[in-house]
Design a protein around this motif. Structure first.
Motif, PDB file in Angstrom:
ATOM      1  N   SER A  20       6.102  -5.948  -3.580  1.00 47.99           N
ATOM      2  CA  SER A  20       5.346  -7.070  -3.042  1.00 47.99           C
ATOM      3  C   SER A  20       4.640  -6.745  -1.726  1.00 47.99           C
ATOM      4  CB  SER A  20       6.282  -8.268  -2.824  1.00 47.99           C
ATOM      5  OG  SER A  20       7.264  -7.917  -1.864  1.00 47.99           O
ATOM      6  N   ASP A  21       4.823  -5.548  -1.188  1.00 46.10           N
ATOM      7  CA  ASP A  21       4.250  -5.213   0.119  1.00 46.10           C
ATOM      8  C   ASP A  21       3.046  -4.295  -0.042  1.00 46.10           C
ATOM      9  OD1 ASP A  21       4.044  -5.403   2.827  1.00 46.10           O
ATOM     10  OD2 ASP A  21       5.635  -3.974   3.277  1.00 46.10           O
ATOM     11  N   MET A  22       2.046  -4.523   0.813  1.00 40.97           N
ATOM     12  CA  MET A  22       0.848  -3.690   0.837  1.00 40.97           C
ATOM     13  C   MET A  22       0.853  -2.889   2.128  1.00 40.97           C
ATOM     14  SD  MET A  22      -0.961  -4.277  -1.891  1.00 40.97           S
ATOM     15  CE  MET A  22      -2.563  -3.681  -1.480  1.00 40.97           C
ATOM     16  N   LEU A  23       0.145  -1.768   2.103  1.00 43.38           N
ATOM     17  CA  LEU A  23      -0.002  -0.918   3.270  1.00 43.38           C
ATOM     18  C   LEU A  23      -1.492  -0.809   3.569  1.00 43.38           C
ATOM     19  CD1 LEU A  23       1.546   1.139   5.176  1.00 43.38           C
ATOM     20  CD2 LEU A  23       0.805   2.879   3.551  1.00 43.38           C
ATOM     21  N   TYR A  24      -1.870  -0.997   4.819  1.00 40.74           N
ATOM     22  CA  TYR A  24      -3.260  -0.825   5.233  1.00 40.74           C
ATOM     23  C   TYR A  24      -3.350   0.424   6.083  1.00 40.74           C
ATOM     24  CZ  TYR A  24      -4.087  -5.550   3.616  1.00 40.74           C
ATOM     25  OH  TYR A  24      -4.188  -6.671   2.838  1.00 40.74           O
ATOM     26  N   HIS A  25      -4.337   1.262   5.805  1.00 43.05           N
ATOM     27  CA  HIS A  25      -4.528   2.446   6.628  1.00 43.05           C
ATOM     28  C   HIS A  25      -6.019   2.684   6.855  1.00 43.05           C
ATOM     29  CE1 HIS A  25      -5.591   5.043   3.169  1.00 43.05           C
ATOM     30  NE2 HIS A  25      -4.682   4.342   2.531  1.00 43.05           N
ATOM     31  N   LEU A  26      -6.312   3.393   7.934  1.00 47.29           N
ATOM     32  CA  LEU A  26      -7.693   3.700   8.276  1.00 47.29           C
ATOM     33  C   LEU A  26      -8.281   4.650   7.246  1.00 47.29           C
ATOM     34  CD1 LEU A  26      -7.419   4.230  12.118  1.00 47.29           C
ATOM     35  CD2 LEU A  26      -8.658   2.415  10.973  1.00 47.29           C
ATOM     36  N   VAL A  27      -9.505   4.362   6.840  1.00 52.66           N
ATOM     37  CA  VAL A  27     -10.185   5.244   5.901  1.00 52.66           C
ATOM     38  C   VAL A  27     -10.575   6.523   6.627  1.00 52.66           C
ATOM     39  CG1 VAL A  27     -12.231   5.515   4.451  1.00 52.66           C
ATOM     40  CG2 VAL A  27     -10.979   3.354   4.476  1.00 52.66           C
ATOM     41  N   LEU A  74     -12.126  -8.383   5.735  1.00 49.83           N
ATOM     42  CA  LEU A  74     -13.358  -7.985   6.424  1.00 49.83           C
ATOM     43  C   LEU A  74     -13.383  -6.475   6.651  1.00 49.83           C
ATOM     44  CD1 LEU A  74     -15.823  -9.131   8.476  1.00 49.83           C
ATOM     45  CD2 LEU A  74     -14.220  -8.123  10.077  1.00 49.83           C
ATOM     46  N   TRP A  75     -12.269  -5.922   7.167  1.00 48.22           N
ATOM     47  CA  TRP A  75     -12.214  -4.490   7.464  1.00 48.22           C
ATOM     48  C   TRP A  75     -12.183  -3.656   6.188  1.00 48.22           C
ATOM     49  CZ3 TRP A  75     -14.073  -3.918  11.881  1.00 48.22           C
ATOM     50  CH2 TRP A  75     -13.762  -4.775  12.929  1.00 48.22           C
ATOM     51  N   VAL A  76     -11.563  -4.174   5.132  1.00 49.89           N
ATOM     52  CA  VAL A  76     -11.543  -3.470   3.851  1.00 49.89           C
ATOM     53  C   VAL A  76     -12.958  -3.453   3.259  1.00 49.89           C
ATOM     54  CG1 VAL A  76     -10.658  -3.531   1.481  1.00 49.89           C
ATOM     55  CG2 VAL A  76      -9.113  -3.974   3.405  1.00 49.89           C
ATOM     56  N   ASN A  77     -13.653  -4.588   3.304  1.00 53.38           N
ATOM     57  CA  ASN A  77     -15.013  -4.666   2.767  1.00 53.38           C
ATOM     58  C   ASN A  77     -15.999  -3.777   3.515  1.00 53.38           C
ATOM     59  OD1 ASN A  77     -14.230  -6.455   0.794  1.00 53.38           O
ATOM     60  ND2 ASN A  77     -14.913  -8.268   1.897  1.00 53.38           N
ATOM     61  N   HIS A  78     -15.788  -3.559   4.805  1.00 58.17           N
ATOM     62  CA  HIS A  78     -16.662  -2.682   5.588  1.00 58.17           C
ATOM     63  C   HIS A  78     -16.243  -1.219   5.497  1.00 58.17           C
ATOM     64  CE1 HIS A  78     -19.454  -5.425   7.520  1.00 58.17           C
ATOM     65  NE2 HIS A  78     -18.447  -6.276   7.687  1.00 58.17           N
ATOM     66  N   GLY A  79     -15.184  -0.930   4.758  1.00 60.86           N
ATOM     67  CA  GLY A  79     -14.769   0.439   4.554  1.00 60.86           C
ATOM     68  C   GLY A  79     -14.030   1.062   5.725  1.00 60.86           C
ATOM     69  N   VAL A  80     -13.542   0.239   6.654  1.00 60.43           N
ATOM     70  CA  VAL A  80     -12.802   0.749   7.806  1.00 60.43           C
ATOM     71  C   VAL A  80     -11.325   0.915   7.446  1.00 60.43           C
ATOM     72  CG1 VAL A  80     -12.131   0.276  10.194  1.00 60.43           C
ATOM     73  CG2 VAL A  80     -14.439  -0.285   9.417  1.00 60.43           C
ATOM     74  N   LEU A  81     -10.782  -0.030   6.701  1.00 57.63           N
ATOM     75  CA  LEU A  81      -9.391   0.020   6.257  1.00 57.63           C
ATOM     76  C   LEU A  81      -9.349   0.103   4.739  1.00 57.63           C
ATOM     77  CD1 LEU A  81      -7.696  -2.729   8.464  1.00 57.63           C
ATOM     78  CD2 LEU A  81      -7.744  -0.272   8.859  1.00 57.63           C
ATOM     79  N   LYS A  82      -8.229   0.603   4.239  1.00 58.68           N
ATOM     80  CA  LYS A  82      -8.015   0.696   2.798  1.00 58.68           C
ATOM     81  C   LYS A  82      -6.634   0.150   2.475  1.00 58.68           C
ATOM     82  CE  LYS A  82      -8.230   3.955  -0.993  1.00 58.68           C
ATOM     83  NZ  LYS A  82      -8.408   5.350  -1.390  1.00 58.68           N
TER      84      LYS A  82
END
Length: 182
Positions: A135-142, A119-127
């Motif tokens: 195998s690990d992903m990192l999420y950060h604020l756009v 949801l947050w990735v689709n709204h462009g808040v997180l990337k």
């Protein structure tokens, strides 16, 4: 704390009149400490008024109204599930999180986190970004939000209708559903 309690809107569902909900055991997660404290105070007050009744909170059935403000002054409003709100509130402390660390911090599985953070990735808040671990992903604020005192400062300013220059997130927990048993 009184102003934050006034922002809480609850729906009481009696176990005597409603059938059991199948989703009561799914998507359990840790609420932020200040939100849990607010629910505990509300529950204690309810128990004092309605003895011997007690509240059993089911925040996964609720909704949260969020207002995010970023550095450039852009405000974005969302109405999301409490789990989605908990995810984005963790970014008040850190601007990036590895999937496994964030999942452990919230108390959910990494697979569930990946599904919910979409949801947050689709709204462009997180990337999403790939880490050195394959195998690990990192999420950060756009966009980096304005740093403030978070929830408490935002809700206090909102309640007094004051101008919020340094509000990171204003969260109003509404329609949290729970069941009480006598």
């Amino acid at each position: 704390m009184q102003n934050m309690l006034e922002a809480l809107d609850c729906t009481i569902i009696s176990a005597l009149f409603w059938p059991p909900f199948g989703c009561m055991t799914t998507d359990k997660f840790k609420l932020p400490p200040h939100v849990q404290t607010m629910l505990d105070i509300y529950g204690n007050r309810y128990s004092n008024l309605k003895t011997p009744r007690a509240l059993i909170w089911h925040p996964q059935l609720g909704s949260v109204k969020l207002e995010l403000e970023f550095n450039h002054g852009k405000m974005r409003k969302f109405t999301v599930t409490p789990l989605h709100a908990c995810i984005i509130m963790k970014f008040e402390d850190r601007t990036s999180w590895p999937v496994n660390d964030l999942a452990m911090e919230i108390g959910i599985t990494p697979a569930l986190l990946r599904r919910k953070v979409v949801l947050w990735v689709n709204h462009g808040v997180l990337k999403e970004a790939q880490t050195s671990v394959e195998s690990d992903m990192l999420y950060h604020l756009v966009e980096e939000p304005i740093v403030g005192n978070g929830f408490s400062k935002g809700i206090c300013h909102a309640m007094y209708c004051a101008t919020c220059d340094v509000v990171c997130t204003i969260v109003v927990w509404t329609k949290t559903t729970y069941v009480f048993r006598e």
